[in-house]
Design a protein around this motif. Structure first.
Motif, PDB file in Angstrom:
ATOM      1  N   TYR A  45     146.877 -29.596  78.473  1.00  0.00           N
ATOM      2  CA  TYR A  45     145.964 -30.625  77.972  1.00  0.00           C
ATOM      3  C   TYR A  45     145.080 -31.166  79.087  1.00  0.00           C
ATOM      4  O   TYR A  45     143.873 -31.370  78.909  1.00  0.00           O
ATOM      5  CB  TYR A  45     146.756 -31.768  77.351  1.00  0.00           C
ATOM      6  CG  TYR A  45     147.396 -31.451  76.014  1.00  0.00           C
ATOM      7  CD1 TYR A  45     147.123 -30.273  75.335  1.00  0.00           C
ATOM      8  CD2 TYR A  45     148.285 -32.355  75.421  1.00  0.00           C
ATOM      9  CE1 TYR A  45     147.715 -29.999  74.115  1.00  0.00           C
ATOM     10  CE2 TYR A  45     148.877 -32.084  74.196  1.00  0.00           C
ATOM     11  CZ  TYR A  45     148.594 -30.905  73.546  1.00  0.00           C
ATOM     12  OH  TYR A  45     149.182 -30.642  72.326  1.00  0.00           O
ATOM     13  N   PHE A  46     145.660 -31.430  80.255  1.00  0.00           N
ATOM     14  CA  PHE A  46     144.897 -31.990  81.365  1.00  0.00           C
ATOM     15  C   PHE A  46     143.842 -31.007  81.861  1.00  0.00           C
ATOM     16  O   PHE A  46     142.745 -31.401  82.267  1.00  0.00           O
ATOM     17  CB  PHE A  46     145.826 -32.380  82.516  1.00  0.00           C
ATOM     18  CG  PHE A  46     146.794 -33.478  82.178  1.00  0.00           C
ATOM     19  CD1 PHE A  46     146.499 -34.419  81.205  1.00  0.00           C
ATOM     20  CD2 PHE A  46     148.016 -33.571  82.827  1.00  0.00           C
ATOM     21  CE1 PHE A  46     147.398 -35.435  80.882  1.00  0.00           C
ATOM     22  CE2 PHE A  46     148.917 -34.580  82.520  1.00  0.00           C
ATOM     23  CZ  PHE A  46     148.613 -35.517  81.541  1.00  0.00           C
ATOM     24  N   ALA A  47     144.183 -29.715  81.858  1.00  0.00           N
ATOM     25  CA  ALA A  47     143.211 -28.703  82.274  1.00  0.00           C
ATOM     26  C   ALA A  47     142.009 -28.700  81.324  1.00  0.00           C
ATOM     27  O   ALA A  47     140.857 -28.588  81.757  1.00  0.00           O
ATOM     28  CB  ALA A  47     143.861 -27.328  82.313  1.00  0.00           C
ATOM     29  N   SER A  48     142.275 -28.825  80.022  1.00  0.00           N
ATOM     30  CA  SER A  48     141.188 -28.869  79.038  1.00  0.00           C
ATOM     31  C   SER A  48     140.364 -30.143  79.178  1.00  0.00           C
ATOM     32  O   SER A  48     139.131 -30.117  79.140  1.00  0.00           O
ATOM     33  CB  SER A  48     141.760 -28.776  77.622  1.00  0.00           C
ATOM     34  OG  SER A  48     142.376 -27.524  77.398  1.00  0.00           O
ATOM     35  N   LEU A  49     141.046 -31.279  79.341  1.00  0.00           N
ATOM     36  CA  LEU A  49     140.348 -32.560  79.477  1.00  0.00           C
ATOM     37  C   LEU A  49     139.530 -32.617  80.760  1.00  0.00           C
ATOM     38  O   LEU A  49     138.432 -33.184  80.784  1.00  0.00           O
ATOM     39  CB  LEU A  49     141.357 -33.710  79.452  1.00  0.00           C
ATOM     40  CG  LEU A  49     142.012 -33.982  78.089  1.00  0.00           C
ATOM     41  CD1 LEU A  49     143.194 -34.933  78.239  1.00  0.00           C
ATOM     42  CD2 LEU A  49     140.992 -34.565  77.113  1.00  0.00           C
TER      43      LEU A  49
ATOM     44  N   VAL B 285     142.655 -41.331  79.312  1.00  0.00           N
ATOM     45  CA  VAL B 285     143.331 -41.589  78.029  1.00  0.00           C
ATOM     46  C   VAL B 285     144.429 -40.557  77.806  1.00  0.00           C
ATOM     47  O   VAL B 285     145.549 -40.888  77.388  1.00  0.00           O
ATOM     48  CB  VAL B 285     142.315 -41.564  76.862  1.00  0.00           C
ATOM     49  CG1 VAL B 285     143.031 -41.501  75.512  1.00  0.00           C
ATOM     50  CG2 VAL B 285     141.422 -42.797  76.911  1.00  0.00           C
ATOM     51  N   GLY B 286     144.126 -39.289  78.096  1.00  0.00           N
ATOM     52  CA  GLY B 286     145.117 -38.220  77.934  1.00  0.00           C
ATOM     53  C   GLY B 286     146.308 -38.405  78.848  1.00  0.00           C
ATOM     54  O   GLY B 286     147.456 -38.181  78.443  1.00  0.00           O
ATOM     55  N   MET B 287     146.076 -38.832  80.080  1.00  0.00           N
ATOM     56  CA  MET B 287     147.162 -39.036  81.031  1.00  0.00           C
ATOM     57  C   MET B 287     148.077 -40.181  80.585  1.00  0.00           C
ATOM     58  O   MET B 287     149.303 -40.072  80.645  1.00  0.00           O
ATOM     59  CB  MET B 287     146.592 -39.304  82.427  1.00  0.00           C
ATOM     60  CG  MET B 287     145.950 -38.080  83.062  1.00  0.00           C
ATOM     61  SD  MET B 287     144.991 -38.438  84.570  1.00  0.00           S
ATOM     62  CE  MET B 287     146.290 -39.019  85.656  1.00  0.00           C
TER      63      MET B 287
ATOM     64  N   CYS C 134     152.549 -33.138  69.017  1.00  0.00           N
ATOM     65  CA  CYS C 134     152.097 -33.783  70.241  1.00  0.00           C
ATOM     66  C   CYS C 134     150.577 -33.916  70.293  1.00  0.00           C
ATOM     67  O   CYS C 134     150.052 -34.908  70.807  1.00  0.00           O
ATOM     68  CB  CYS C 134     152.587 -32.995  71.458  1.00  0.00           C
ATOM     69  SG  CYS C 134     152.204 -33.734  73.050  1.00  0.00           S
ATOM     70  N   GLY C 135     149.870 -32.938  69.748  1.00  0.00           N
ATOM     71  CA  GLY C 135     148.419 -32.902  69.884  1.00  0.00           C
ATOM     72  C   GLY C 135     147.638 -33.718  68.882  1.00  0.00           C
ATOM     73  O   GLY C 135     146.534 -34.176  69.193  1.00  0.00           O
ATOM     74  N   PHE C 136     148.191 -33.930  67.680  1.00  0.00           N
ATOM     75  CA  PHE C 136     147.424 -34.641  66.649  1.00  0.00           C
ATOM     76  C   PHE C 136     147.084 -36.077  67.052  1.00  0.00           C
ATOM     77  O   PHE C 136     145.925 -36.492  66.937  1.00  0.00           O
ATOM     78  CB  PHE C 136     148.175 -34.611  65.314  1.00  0.00           C
ATOM     79  CG  PHE C 136     147.416 -35.272  64.197  1.00  0.00           C
ATOM     80  CD1 PHE C 136     146.309 -34.662  63.635  1.00  0.00           C
ATOM     81  CD2 PHE C 136     147.804 -36.516  63.713  1.00  0.00           C
ATOM     82  CE1 PHE C 136     145.601 -35.266  62.608  1.00  0.00           C
ATOM     83  CE2 PHE C 136     147.108 -37.133  62.690  1.00  0.00           C
ATOM     84  CZ  PHE C 136     145.992 -36.508  62.136  1.00  0.00           C
ATOM     85  N   PRO C 137     148.049 -36.865  67.533  1.00  0.00           N
ATOM     86  CA  PRO C 137     147.686 -38.225  67.976  1.00  0.00           C
ATOM     87  C   PRO C 137     146.651 -38.215  69.100  1.00  0.00           C
ATOM     88  O   PRO C 137     145.772 -39.086  69.146  1.00  0.00           O
ATOM     89  CB  PRO C 137     149.022 -38.808  68.455  1.00  0.00           C
ATOM     90  CG  PRO C 137     150.062 -38.022  67.737  1.00  0.00           C
ATOM     91  CD  PRO C 137     149.504 -36.635  67.637  1.00  0.00           C
ATOM     92  N   LEU C 138     146.751 -37.234  70.003  1.00  0.00           N
ATOM     93  CA  LEU C 138     145.782 -37.141  71.091  1.00  0.00           C
ATOM     94  C   LEU C 138     144.390 -36.823  70.552  1.00  0.00           C
ATOM     95  O   LEU C 138     143.384 -37.326  71.058  1.00  0.00           O
ATOM     96  CB  LEU C 138     146.223 -36.076  72.098  1.00  0.00           C
ATOM     97  CG  LEU C 138     145.332 -35.906  73.333  1.00  0.00           C
ATOM     98  CD1 LEU C 138     145.155 -37.219  74.079  1.00  0.00           C
ATOM     99  CD2 LEU C 138     145.917 -34.848  74.268  1.00  0.00           C
TER     100      LEU C 138
END
Length: 413
Positions: free
Chosen positions: A142-146, A188-190, A392-396
């Motif tokens: 996720y962090f790599a994408s963000l 926000v992702g972190m 895990c991904g839907f709320p994000l």
């Protein structure tokens, strides 16, 4: 709607289905799209394949080679290991360190390479901190994408968007203009992964192997690549020379200085991405030139006329996030951007707001393993299921959508 516009829409739908289903290789599909459009007279046959040599693809190819040298020399691993080693004493510390390193690397380099390079590093630090690796690999992806949302060079969709804006006679985004949207998204992702995301992931005892990516760890080569990399970024950020020229010069220099071999440089080229981008660009233009995009906008305009600008931007962001869960982000960008621009113009909204929403949302593939390459890399390694990605991904995705919509509305009134 004219016959040509209808035919273009049919081809568009077929391409979307093929991109999701993937019964044929992306190279074949990318090569076939201009041919089909030319056969039916939807684009000029003489210029059907000119997009394969446009500045967007040239810039992307050059930057990929520089990024490969960054990984091959061990510079990425050295920097990543130092920062994660400094912060990774606890689960939250390790997540924070991973976010800083993965986000920082992906802001300037390929997110796939960043993920592959950091997987063994994160695994090693997790063992030392007695943290479950299955709690961290999803965060790494996720962090790599963000991180790719932070600069113009961070992800292919940003480069594609600038190309379309230029073709549409609109202002192009600056190199660091994405930072005011992308950096808050990474933060926000972190925060989400630190306090919520890891609680939604399974606890599994897994082993991560770093055998697939060997680095030379030559101090001289690492220094040379760092200097070339800084030079390319400075050239792109200041506009001293065109960005695609800076990328090509950087690629030539890392080969001539022996940082990587010509064979390694050639292998670094993402052939599938190059073909699919080069093939879909003509389809995007055909949607506009035949009037298909305008027809769709005219049908939607009555429902949009009384909507507040922020609601329309939210709708564009949501649609792009939905598309990018299943399509390659570059494909989704080229398909969605012309429609978003026309929707904004029809509603009297700054088209740059819609372009920015589409561009950053292309990196918001969090709910499926095949939405983006980093997700695919950690899928099997982390022992994740489809349910884990969605859980895990839907709320994000919701947080991503809200943050992007608000920031685009604020910075592009």
């Amino acid at each position: 709607m004219t016959f040509q516009a209808t035919l273009t829409c049919v081809i568009f739908l077929i391409v979307v289905i093929l991109l999701i289903w993937q019964p044929v290789h992306m190279v074949i599909l990318g090569a076939a799209i201009p041919a089909v459009l030319a056969v039916f007279g939807l684009i000029d046959a003489g210029s059907a394949y000119t997009e394969f040599g446009n500045t967007t693809i040239v810039f992307f190819m050059g930057l990929v080679v520089v990024g490969e040298a960054f990984f091959k020399t061990g510079l990425a691993e050295f920097i990543g290991g130092k920062i994660i080693g400094l912060l990774g004493k606890t689960e939250k510390g390790l997540i924070l360190g991973t976010g800083i390193v993965a986000g920082g690397l992906s802001a300037f380099l390929n997110d796939t390479g960043s993920t592959a390079c950091l997987m063994p590093i994160v695994s090693s630090m997790a063992e030392k901190a007695h943290v479950q690796k299955s709690k961290l690999l999803m965060a790494l992806a996720y962090f790599a994408s963000l991180g790719g949302t932070i600069t113009l060079a961070g992800t292919t969709p940003h480069i594609i968007v600038n190309g379309v804006l230029k073709d549409s006679a609109l202002r192009e985004f600056g190199f660091f203009e994405y930072t005011r949207i992308g950096l808050p998204l990474l933060l926000v992702g972190m925060v989400y992964m630190c306090f919520v995301g890891t609680r939604l992931l399974p606890v599994k005892d897994i082993t991560i192997k770093g055998e697939g990516r060997k680095s030379s760890h030559d101090p001289r080569k690492m220094t040379v690549v760092a200097l070339i990399f800084i030079g390319v970024l400075a050239a792109m950020a200041t506009g001293i020379i065109p960005m695609h020229i800076a990328g090509v010069i950087g690629a030539i220099l890392v080969v001539l200085t022996g940082c990587i071999s010509i064979e390694e440089a050639i292998k670094a080229f993402p052939t599938s991405t190059i073909f699919i981008v080069g093939g879909i660009f003509p389809l995007s233009k055909a949607l506009v030139s035949t009037g298909a995009a305008e027809y769709l906008v005219n049908k939607l305009s009555p429902a949009l006329q009384n909507l507040p600008p922020v609601v329309l931007l939210g709708g564009i962001t949501f649609l792009m996030l939905l598309m990018t869960q299943f399509l390659m982000n570059s494909s989704a960008t080229v398909l969605m951007l012309p429609i978003a621009l026309m929707l904004c113009q029809a509603a009297g909204i700054n088209p740059l707001a819609g372009a920015m929403a589409v561009s950053v949302s292309a990196s918001g593939a969090f709910t499926t393993p095949f939405g983006t390459a980093p997700n695919l890399l950690v899928w099997e390694a982390g022992g994740y299921s489809m349910k884990d990605y969605f859980k895990c991904g839907f709320p994000l995705c919701i947080l991503f959508c809200l943050t992007t919509t608000i920031l685009c509305a604020v910075f592009y009134p």
